[in-house]
Design a protein around this motif. Sequence first.
Motif, PDB file in Angstrom:
ATOM      1  N   UNK A  94      45.583  23.055  10.245  1.00  5.14           N
ATOM      2  CA  UNK A  94      45.461  22.997  11.541  1.00  5.14           C
ATOM      3  C   UNK A  94      44.131  22.906  12.164  1.00  5.14           C
ATOM      4  N   UNK A  95      43.077  23.453  11.615  1.00  5.76           N
ATOM      5  CA  UNK A  95      41.511  23.579  11.956  1.00  5.76           C
ATOM      6  C   UNK A  95      41.090  22.301  11.447  1.00  5.76           C
ATOM      7  N   UNK A  96      41.637  21.591  10.210  1.00  5.96           N
ATOM      8  CA  UNK A  96      40.905  20.387   9.753  1.00  5.96           C
ATOM      9  C   UNK A  96      41.379  19.129  10.526  1.00  5.96           C
ATOM     10  N   UNK A  97      42.566  19.301  11.110  1.00  3.80           N
ATOM     11  CA  UNK A  97      43.035  18.334  12.087  1.00  3.80           C
ATOM     12  C   UNK A  97      42.549  18.275  13.379  1.00  3.80           C
ATOM     13  N   UNK A  98      41.678  19.335  13.682  1.00  3.72           N
ATOM     14  CA  UNK A  98      41.147  19.635  15.042  1.00  3.72           C
ATOM     15  C   UNK A  98      39.775  18.708  15.171  1.00  3.72           C
ATOM     16  N   UNK A  99      39.482  18.455  16.329  1.00  7.49           N
ATOM     17  CA  UNK A  99      38.080  17.926  16.624  1.00  7.49           C
ATOM     18  C   UNK A  99      37.065  19.014  16.521  1.00  7.49           C
ATOM     19  N   UNK A 100      36.208  18.770  15.444  1.00  6.89           N
ATOM     20  CA  UNK A 100      34.936  19.891  15.349  1.00  6.89           C
ATOM     21  C   UNK A 100      34.259  20.333  16.546  1.00  6.89           C
ATOM     22  N   UNK A 101      34.079  19.638  17.520  1.00  6.02           N
ATOM     23  CA  UNK A 101      33.559  20.027  18.723  1.00  6.02           C
ATOM     24  C   UNK A 101      34.276  20.749  19.777  1.00  6.02           C
ATOM     25  N   UNK A 102      35.614  20.721  19.481  1.00  5.79           N
ATOM     26  CA  UNK A 102      36.541  21.596  20.263  1.00  5.79           C
ATOM     27  C   UNK A 102      36.845  22.974  19.633  1.00  5.79           C
ATOM     28  N   UNK A 103      36.172  23.018  18.393  1.00  3.79           N
ATOM     29  CA  UNK A 103      36.251  24.472  17.771  1.00  3.79           C
ATOM     30  C   UNK A 103      35.038  25.241  18.035  1.00  3.79           C
ATOM     31  N   UNK A 104      34.043  24.689  18.714  1.00  2.23           N
ATOM     32  CA  UNK A 104      33.061  25.532  19.082  1.00  2.23           C
ATOM     33  C   UNK A 104      33.296  26.757  20.052  1.00  2.23           C
ATOM     34  N   UNK A 105      32.697  27.836  19.583  1.00  3.69           N
ATOM     35  CA  UNK A 105      32.568  29.121  20.143  1.00  3.69           C
ATOM     36  C   UNK A 105      31.155  29.675  20.446  1.00  3.69           C
ATOM     37  N   UNK A 106      31.222  30.748  21.092  1.00  5.57           N
ATOM     38  CA  UNK A 106      29.837  31.404  21.275  1.00  5.57           C
ATOM     39  C   UNK A 106      29.451  31.992  19.908  1.00  5.57           C
ATOM     40  N   UNK A 107      30.261  32.330  18.804  1.00  4.71           N
ATOM     41  CA  UNK A 107      30.006  32.747  17.744  1.00  4.71           C
ATOM     42  C   UNK A 107      29.988  31.922  16.614  1.00  4.71           C
ATOM     43  N   UNK A 108      30.702  30.905  16.596  1.00  3.10           N
ATOM     44  CA  UNK A 108      30.973  29.890  15.455  1.00  3.10           C
ATOM     45  C   UNK A 108      30.839  28.472  15.794  1.00  3.10           C
ATOM     46  N   UNK A 109      30.124  27.759  15.094  1.00  8.03           N
ATOM     47  CA  UNK A 109      29.856  26.343  15.349  1.00  8.03           C
ATOM     48  C   UNK A 109      30.993  25.565  14.539  1.00  8.03           C
ATOM     49  N   UNK A 110      31.792  24.806  15.488  1.00 10.21           N
ATOM     50  CA  UNK A 110      32.755  24.173  15.494  1.00 10.21           C
ATOM     51  C   UNK A 110      32.736  23.204  14.298  1.00 10.21           C
ATOM     52  N   UNK A 111      31.665  22.626  13.802  1.00 12.07           N
ATOM     53  CA  UNK A 111      31.401  21.576  12.689  1.00 12.07           C
ATOM     54  C   UNK A 111      31.543  22.699  11.333  1.00 12.07           C
ATOM     55  N   UNK A 112      31.010  23.791  11.528  1.00 19.38           N
ATOM     56  CA  UNK A 112      31.025  24.518  10.334  1.00 19.38           C
ATOM     57  C   UNK A 112      32.241  25.032   9.927  1.00 19.38           C
ATOM     58  N   UNK A 113      32.999  25.510  11.017  1.00 16.63           N
ATOM     59  CA  UNK A 113      34.344  25.987  10.821  1.00 16.63           C
ATOM     60  C   UNK A 113      35.174  24.895  10.444  1.00 16.63           C
ATOM     61  N   UNK A 114      35.376  23.686  10.942  1.00 13.85           N
ATOM     62  CA  UNK A 114      35.794  22.528  10.584  1.00 13.85           C
ATOM     63  C   UNK A 114      35.656  22.286   8.886  1.00 13.85           C
ATOM     64  N   UNK A 115      34.316  22.382   8.532  1.00 13.33           N
ATOM     65  CA  UNK A 115      33.858  22.300   7.190  1.00 13.33           C
ATOM     66  C   UNK A 115      34.575  23.542   6.285  1.00 13.33           C
TER      67      UNK A 115
END
Length: 76
Positions: A40-61
């Motif tokens: 689910x996370x790999x299929x998401x747009x990394x920019x959409x995963x950004x939060x105040x605590x987590x960088x979306x690109x790192x989470x996607x990685x």
Amino acid sequence: MSRSQPQTNVEFVAELMEFSAHGALIQAFVLQALTYYAYRVAAADPDALDTGLVNGHAWHGCALEVQQRLKRHLQE
């Protein structure tokens, strides 16, 4: 289990995988949960995963790494 210190995440996951009322089935459950969430996370747009605590690109990685490692592990 009484502890003076809280469990680390590693200790928690190890205990979950080793001691379950459902025996070794818990291991298949945890691996399936990792597979599902990583997909689910790999299929998401990394920019959409950004939060105040987590960088979306790192989470996607992280998701891509988990997918690769699970694939290697399950093919052994």
